[in-house]
Design a protein around this motif. Structure first.
Motif, PDB file in Angstrom:
ATOM      1  N   TRP A 265       0.796  -1.056  -0.116  1.00 16.18           N
ATOM      2  CA  TRP A 265      -0.250   0.020  -0.145  1.00 16.18           C
ATOM      3  C   TRP A 265       0.916   1.374  -0.145  1.00 16.18           C
ATOM      4  CZ3 TRP A 265      -3.998  -1.197   4.281  1.00 16.18           C
ATOM      5  CH2 TRP A 265      -5.080  -2.257   4.003  1.00 16.18           C
ATOM      6  N   ASN A 266       2.161   0.988  -0.600  1.00 14.08           N
ATOM      7  CA  ASN A 266       3.010   2.330  -0.505  1.00 14.08           C
ATOM      8  C   ASN A 266       3.784   2.495  -1.827  1.00 14.08           C
ATOM      9  OD1 ASN A 266       3.356   2.850   2.449  1.00 14.08           O
ATOM     10  ND2 ASN A 266       3.612   0.638   2.454  1.00 14.08           N
ATOM     11  N   TRP A 267       3.184   1.940  -2.850  1.00 13.36           N
ATOM     12  CA  TRP A 267       3.759   2.280  -4.346  1.00 13.36           C
ATOM     13  C   TRP A 267       3.351   3.644  -4.803  1.00 13.36           C
ATOM     14  CZ3 TRP A 267       3.450  -3.387  -6.144  1.00 13.36           C
ATOM     15  CH2 TRP A 267       4.646  -4.316  -5.790  1.00 13.36           C
ATOM     16  N   PRO A 268       4.326   4.251  -5.651  1.00 11.86           N
ATOM     17  CA  PRO A 268       3.856   5.482  -5.987  1.00 11.86           C
ATOM     18  C   PRO A 268       2.597   5.486  -7.134  1.00 11.86           C
ATOM     19  CG  PRO A 268       5.956   4.679  -7.086  1.00 11.86           C
ATOM     20  CD  PRO A 268       5.779   3.558  -6.124  1.00 11.86           C
ATOM     21  N   PHE A 269       2.414   3.981  -7.691  1.00  7.43           N
ATOM     22  CA  PHE A 269       1.506   3.919  -8.796  1.00  7.43           C
ATOM     23  C   PHE A 269       0.874   2.455  -8.250  1.00  7.43           C
ATOM     24  CE2 PHE A 269       5.349   3.490 -10.593  1.00  7.43           C
ATOM     25  CZ  PHE A 269       5.571   2.161 -10.966  1.00  7.43           C
ATOM     26  N   SER A 270      -0.158   2.489  -9.059  1.00  4.87           N
ATOM     27  CA  SER A 270      -1.168   1.140  -9.032  1.00  4.87           C
ATOM     28  C   SER A 270      -0.379  -0.093 -10.015  1.00  4.87           C
ATOM     29  CB  SER A 270      -2.598   1.101  -9.559  1.00  4.87           C
ATOM     30  OG  SER A 270      -3.032  -0.151  -9.316  1.00  4.87           O
ATOM     31  N   ARG A 271      -0.086  -1.281  -9.583  1.00  8.75           N
ATOM     32  CA  ARG A 271       0.506  -2.285 -10.453  1.00  8.75           C
ATOM     33  C   ARG A 271      -0.065  -3.719 -10.267  1.00  8.75           C
ATOM     34  NH1 ARG A 271       6.827  -2.571  -9.255  1.00  8.75           N
ATOM     35  NH2 ARG A 271       6.602  -4.137 -10.896  1.00  8.75           N
ATOM     36  N   LYS A 272      -0.126  -4.442 -11.155  1.00  5.33           N
ATOM     37  CA  LYS A 272      -0.450  -5.763 -11.045  1.00  5.33           C
ATOM     38  C   LYS A 272       0.381  -6.509 -12.125  1.00  5.33           C
ATOM     39  CE  LYS A 272      -5.226  -6.029  -8.936  1.00  5.33           C
ATOM     40  NZ  LYS A 272      -5.384  -4.376  -8.901  1.00  5.33           N
ATOM     41  N   ASP A 273       1.551  -7.037 -11.865  1.00  3.65           N
ATOM     42  CA  ASP A 273       2.531  -7.793 -12.867  1.00  3.65           C
ATOM     43  C   ASP A 273       3.134  -8.700 -12.270  1.00  3.65           C
ATOM     44  OD1 ASP A 273       5.177  -6.445 -12.069  1.00  3.65           O
ATOM     45  OD2 ASP A 273       3.891  -4.804 -11.980  1.00  3.65           O
ATOM     46  N   MET A 274       3.696  -9.779 -13.047  1.00  5.85           N
ATOM     47  CA  MET A 274       4.290 -10.949 -12.817  1.00  5.85           C
ATOM     48  C   MET A 274       5.385 -11.202 -13.547  1.00  5.85           C
ATOM     49  SD  MET A 274       2.576 -14.627 -12.277  1.00  5.85           S
ATOM     50  CE  MET A 274       1.758 -14.807 -13.951  1.00  5.85           C
ATOM     51  N   GLU A 275       6.481 -11.602 -13.037  1.00 13.86           N
ATOM     52  CA  GLU A 275       7.726 -11.861 -13.546  1.00 13.86           C
ATOM     53  C   GLU A 275       7.958 -13.441 -13.467  1.00 13.86           C
ATOM     54  OE1 GLU A 275      10.928  -9.455 -12.121  1.00 13.86           O
ATOM     55  OE2 GLU A 275       9.415  -7.907 -11.538  1.00 13.86           O
ATOM     56  N   VAL A 276       8.484 -14.096 -14.395  1.00 11.97           N
ATOM     57  CA  VAL A 276       8.703 -15.566 -14.438  1.00 11.97           C
ATOM     58  C   VAL A 276      10.236 -15.759 -15.024  1.00 11.97           C
ATOM     59  CG1 VAL A 276       7.991 -17.972 -15.028  1.00 11.97           C
ATOM     60  CG2 VAL A 276       6.361 -16.315 -14.304  1.00 11.97           C
ATOM     61  N   TYR A 277      11.075 -16.195 -14.337  1.00 10.26           N
ATOM     62  CA  TYR A 277      12.170 -16.623 -14.911  1.00 10.26           C
ATOM     63  C   TYR A 277      12.621 -18.178 -14.736  1.00 10.26           C
ATOM     64  CZ  TYR A 277      12.911 -11.682 -13.601  1.00 10.26           C
ATOM     65  OH  TYR A 277      12.680 -10.363 -13.638  1.00 10.26           O
ATOM     66  N   GLY A 278      12.939 -18.517 -16.038  1.00 13.38           N
ATOM     67  CA  GLY A 278      13.145 -20.090 -16.210  1.00 13.38           C
ATOM     68  C   GLY A 278      14.745 -20.327 -16.465  1.00 13.38           C
ATOM     69  N   LYS A 279      15.229 -21.415 -16.539  1.00 14.94           N
ATOM     70  CA  LYS A 279      16.513 -21.776 -16.954  1.00 14.94           C
ATOM     71  C   LYS A 279      17.192 -21.090 -18.038  1.00 14.94           C
ATOM     72  CE  LYS A 279      19.512 -25.823 -17.394  1.00 14.94           C
ATOM     73  NZ  LYS A 279      19.725 -27.404 -17.671  1.00 14.94           N
ATOM     74  N   THR A 280      16.192 -20.970 -19.179  1.00 15.74           N
ATOM     75  CA  THR A 280      16.489 -20.353 -20.424  1.00 15.74           C
ATOM     76  C   THR A 280      16.099 -18.972 -20.999  1.00 15.74           C
ATOM     77  OG1 THR A 280      15.117 -21.872 -21.669  1.00 15.74           O
ATOM     78  CG2 THR A 280      17.130 -22.695 -21.300  1.00 15.74           C
ATOM     79  N   GLY A 281      15.219 -18.199 -20.072  1.00 13.05           N
ATOM     80  CA  GLY A 281      14.731 -17.243 -20.442  1.00 13.05           C
ATOM     81  C   GLY A 281      13.797 -16.714 -19.388  1.00 13.05           C
ATOM     82  N   TYR A 282      12.916 -15.632 -19.669  1.00 12.20           N
ATOM     83  CA  TYR A 282      12.034 -14.873 -18.875  1.00 12.20           C
ATOM     84  C   TYR A 282      11.120 -14.725 -19.312  1.00 12.20           C
ATOM     85  CZ  TYR A 282      13.888 -10.331 -20.129  1.00 12.20           C
ATOM     86  OH  TYR A 282      14.171  -9.247 -20.669  1.00 12.20           O
ATOM     87  N   MET A 283       9.729 -14.130 -18.787  1.00  8.46           N
ATOM     88  CA  MET A 283       8.468 -13.697 -19.171  1.00  8.46           C
ATOM     89  C   MET A 283       7.869 -12.800 -18.327  1.00  8.46           C
ATOM     90  SD  MET A 283       6.710 -16.672 -21.267  1.00  8.46           S
ATOM     91  CE  MET A 283       6.734 -17.938 -20.200  1.00  8.46           C
ATOM     92  N   VAL A 284       7.521 -11.651 -18.564  1.00  8.49           N
ATOM     93  CA  VAL A 284       6.998 -10.680 -17.630  1.00  8.49           C
ATOM     94  C   VAL A 284       5.683 -10.348 -18.344  1.00  8.49           C
ATOM     95  CG1 VAL A 284       7.022  -8.455 -16.654  1.00  8.49           C
ATOM     96  CG2 VAL A 284       9.185  -9.731 -17.260  1.00  8.49           C
ATOM     97  N   ALA A 285       4.541 -10.650 -17.429  1.00  7.33           N
ATOM     98  CA  ALA A 285       3.151 -10.284 -17.827  1.00  7.33           C
ATOM     99  C   ALA A 285       3.156  -8.732 -17.071  1.00  7.33           C
ATOM    100  CB  ALA A 285       1.996 -10.942 -17.317  1.00  7.33           C
ATOM    101  N   LYS A 286       3.244  -7.884 -17.996  1.00 13.82           N
ATOM    102  CA  LYS A 286       3.144  -6.377 -17.583  1.00 13.82           C
ATOM    103  C   LYS A 286       1.918  -5.710 -17.006  1.00 13.82           C
ATOM    104  CE  LYS A 286       6.062  -3.706 -17.142  1.00 13.82           C
ATOM    105  NZ  LYS A 286       6.911  -3.466 -15.756  1.00 13.82           N
TER     106      LYS A 286
END
Length: 364
Positions: A265-286
């Motif tokens: 409840w302290n961030w400067p803006f609203s966000r709902k995102d997820m970062e997933v890191y695997g052995k050979t790459g990453y994906m981010v649902a922004k």
């Protein structure tokens, strides 16, 4: 020789009735108006898949304000669930009161065979959640939990690619959910009153936003519980939120992966995102449709704007209607399922215990 003819005409006569039942809107009652997310259903476009047949809210001033805003007849209003059920027979109920009140809603609906969808999370504690689950199973009703992130195309595309091993085995997931604070963003007073109450909400940011990460992580792990939960809760603004935490970090341990839930409840803006890191790459649902990724061999990050999910997978009430009609079968690993959300509550219970004791908590 006549029996086949009779059977044929019986089937022909039944087909229009079955078609009518499939097309008729599911009768829904709304129990509680204090949660500001209730505007989602009150102001929803009339698609024809659901019909609001009653609203329960003892606070007449709040009810009048919201119902007037959405042009709903005051004839739909009832002071309590008993009055509602004596007058109308909904097929499903959506609960938009405090989290603590979810148990009371299920206690009233389950014996009547009325399906229930609660706004996230499922319950304030495992004690409540277990009672709710027992009632739902005993009376064979659907008990679903709604999260905004359930309907994000980015999350579903990310999970699909994980199953295809697009970035190899998952190593770390970071889920970020939060905003400036409920007081700061101006939520209605009726919502604020229970959202900042340690009994009615079960906690502060740890519950309000921690549940998103627990839900998504359990989904990515295909329903598996973490081995342990470690959490730190803070009160950065005790002058504004004296009774509950406003900052939570939860670490989930799995055999070959870590989950990090950052709820604030302290961030400067609203966000709902997820970062997933695997052995050979990453994906981010922004956000709901933007997916970023980079895999082994690629020199730079790729950005994709996805198409929004189609009906009934783009809206909680379309989904609820489809489940009630039997058009969708809820799998145990689904985001809205009872099984997933029992794990969510267990994680949140462990997070509060860990923060209180200052130590890692192992799940049974």
């Amino acid at each position: 020789m006549r029996k086949p003819v009779v059977a044929f005409f019986t089937i022909v006569l039944l087909l229009p009735i079955q078609l009518l039942l499939a097309q008729s809107p599911v009768k829904i009652a709304v129990v509680g108006l204090t949660h500001s997310h209730v505007n989602w259903i009150l102001g929803r476009e009339d698609i024809g898949d659901v019909e609001i047949v009653g609203i329960v809210e003892p606070n007449k001033a709040l009810a009048k304000r919201l119902m007037s805003k959405h042009n709903l007849s005051e004839e739909l209003l009832y002071p309590d669930m008993e009055s509602l059920f004596s007058a109308v027979k909904p097929e499903a109920v959506t609960a938009f009161g405090s989290i603590y009140e979810h148990l009371e809603v299920v206690e009233a609906c389950a014996p009547r065979g009325i399906h229930v969808m609660v706004e996230k999370p499922l319950a304030v504690s495992m004690e409540h959640a277990t009672k709710m689950a027992d009632l739902a199973r005993k009376h064979q009703i659907h008990l679903l939990t709604n999260y905004e992130t359930t309907w994000y195309a980015s999350n579903h595309e990310l999970r699909k690619r994980l199953k295809e091993m697009a970035i190899g085995p998952v190593r770390r997931v970071i889920v970020n959910d939060g905003h400036e604070g409920p007081m700061e963003i101006g939520v209605n007073q009726e919502f604020l009153d229970w959202l900042t109450d340690p009994v009615l909400n079960g906690g502060g940011a740890v519950i309000d936003f921690g549940c998103y990460g627990a839900n998504l992580m359990t989904w990515l792990m295909e329903g598996k519980k973490p081995i342990s939960v470690t959490a730190e809760l803070k009160q950065i603004k005790p002058d504004i939120y004296p009774q509950v935490d406003d900052e939570a970090t939860i670490l989930l341990e799995y055999p070959d992966a870590q989950g990090v839930i950052q709820a604030s409840w302290n961030w400067p803006f609203s966000r709902k995102d997820m970062e997933v890191y695997g052995k050979t790459g990453y994906m981010v649902a922004k956000n709901s449709t933007l997916l970023l990724s980079r895999t082994e061999g690629e020199k730079q990050e790729k950005s994709e704007n996805l198409v929004k999910r189609g009906n009934p997978y783009n809206d909680p009430f379309a989904y609820l209607a489809a489940v009630v009609k039997g058009e969708i079968k809820v799998a145990a690993e689904d985001l809205s399922s009872l099984e997933n959300n029992l794990v969510v509550v267990e994680i949140l219970d462990a997070a509060r215990e860990s923060a209180k004791k200052g130590e890692r908590v192992y799940l049974k």
